[in-house]
Design a protein around this motif. Structure first.
Motif, PDB file in Angstrom:
ATOM      1  N   ASP A   1       0.854  -1.191   0.000  1.00  0.00           N
ATOM      2  CA  ASP A   1       0.000   0.000   0.000  1.00  0.00           C
ATOM      3  C   ASP A   1       0.885   1.234   0.000  1.00  0.00           C
ATOM      4  O   ASP A   1       1.900   1.290   0.682  1.00  0.00           O
ATOM      5  N   LEU A   2       0.492   2.216  -0.766  1.00  0.00           N
ATOM      6  CA  LEU A   2       1.270   3.445  -0.871  1.00  0.00           C
ATOM      7  C   LEU A   2       0.833   4.443   0.178  1.00  0.00           C
ATOM      8  O   LEU A   2      -0.350   4.530   0.524  1.00  0.00           O
ATOM      9  N   THR A   3       1.795   5.215   0.657  1.00  0.00           N
ATOM     10  CA  THR A   3       1.471   6.302   1.585  1.00  0.00           C
ATOM     11  C   THR A   3       0.841   7.445   0.789  1.00  0.00           C
ATOM     12  O   THR A   3       0.944   7.496  -0.449  1.00  0.00           O
ATOM     13  N   ASP A   4       0.233   8.356   1.484  1.00  0.00           N
ATOM     14  CA  ASP A   4      -0.344   9.534   0.822  1.00  0.00           C
ATOM     15  C   ASP A   4       0.736  10.325   0.098  1.00  0.00           C
ATOM     16  O   ASP A   4       0.507  10.838  -0.999  1.00  0.00           O
ATOM     17  N   GLU A   5       1.915  10.404   0.706  1.00  0.00           N
ATOM     18  CA  GLU A   5       3.031  11.131   0.078  1.00  0.00           C
ATOM     19  C   GLU A   5       3.458  10.456  -1.223  1.00  0.00           C
ATOM     20  O   GLU A   5       3.686  11.128  -2.236  1.00  0.00           O
ATOM     21  N   GLU A   6       3.535   9.133  -1.221  1.00  0.00           N
ATOM     22  CA  GLU A   6       3.911   8.401  -2.436  1.00  0.00           C
ATOM     23  C   GLU A   6       2.854   8.571  -3.516  1.00  0.00           C
ATOM     24  O   GLU A   6       3.180   8.769  -4.689  1.00  0.00           O
ATOM     25  N   LYS A   7       1.588   8.536  -3.131  1.00  0.00           N
ATOM     26  CA  LYS A   7       0.501   8.743  -4.092  1.00  0.00           C
ATOM     27  C   LYS A   7       0.583  10.140  -4.713  1.00  0.00           C
ATOM     28  O   LYS A   7       0.368  10.304  -5.907  1.00  0.00           O
ATOM     29  N   GLU A   8       0.884  11.126  -3.882  1.00  0.00           N
ATOM     30  CA  GLU A   8       1.006  12.504  -4.359  1.00  0.00           C
ATOM     31  C   GLU A   8       2.163  12.640  -5.346  1.00  0.00           C
ATOM     32  O   GLU A   8       2.040  13.298  -6.385  1.00  0.00           O
TER      33      GLU A   8
ATOM     34  N   SER B   1       1.198  11.117  -8.610  1.00  0.00           N
ATOM     35  CA  SER B   1       0.256  12.000  -9.294  1.00  0.00           C
ATOM     36  C   SER B   1       0.999  13.140  -9.987  1.00  0.00           C
ATOM     37  O   SER B   1       0.721  13.469 -11.145  1.00  0.00           O
TER      38      SER B   1
END
Length: 78
Positions: A3-10, A13
């Protein structure tokens, strides 16, 4: 894949947005045409622009098609 962290997702993106911006700047209004001309799966390439995780070597291939160096690509603020 973990699962990716919010920072990694950002970051993914932003990476996708940057790729899309450069593709359009290069004159490719349709991502499918760019992918086809550069030997990248259209489905896979489309997912890159929407922030899916991509491999470094695939990023290099995309940037080569855009005539953009790694340093130029990452010169934008991430």
């Amino acid at each position: 894949m973990k699962d990716l962290t919010d920072e990694e997702k950002e970051l993914l993106s932003k990476l996708g947005q940057r790729i899309k911006e450069l593709r359009i700047k290069k004159g490719y209004t349709n991502y499918e045409h760019f992918a086809y001309e550069h030997g990248i799966s259209r489905t896979q390439y489309g997912s890159y622009e929407t922030g899916e995780n991509l491999k470094f070597l695939t990023l290099v291939k995309v940037l080569k098609g855009l005539d953009v160096s790694l340093s130029e690509f990452f010169s934008e603020n991430f």
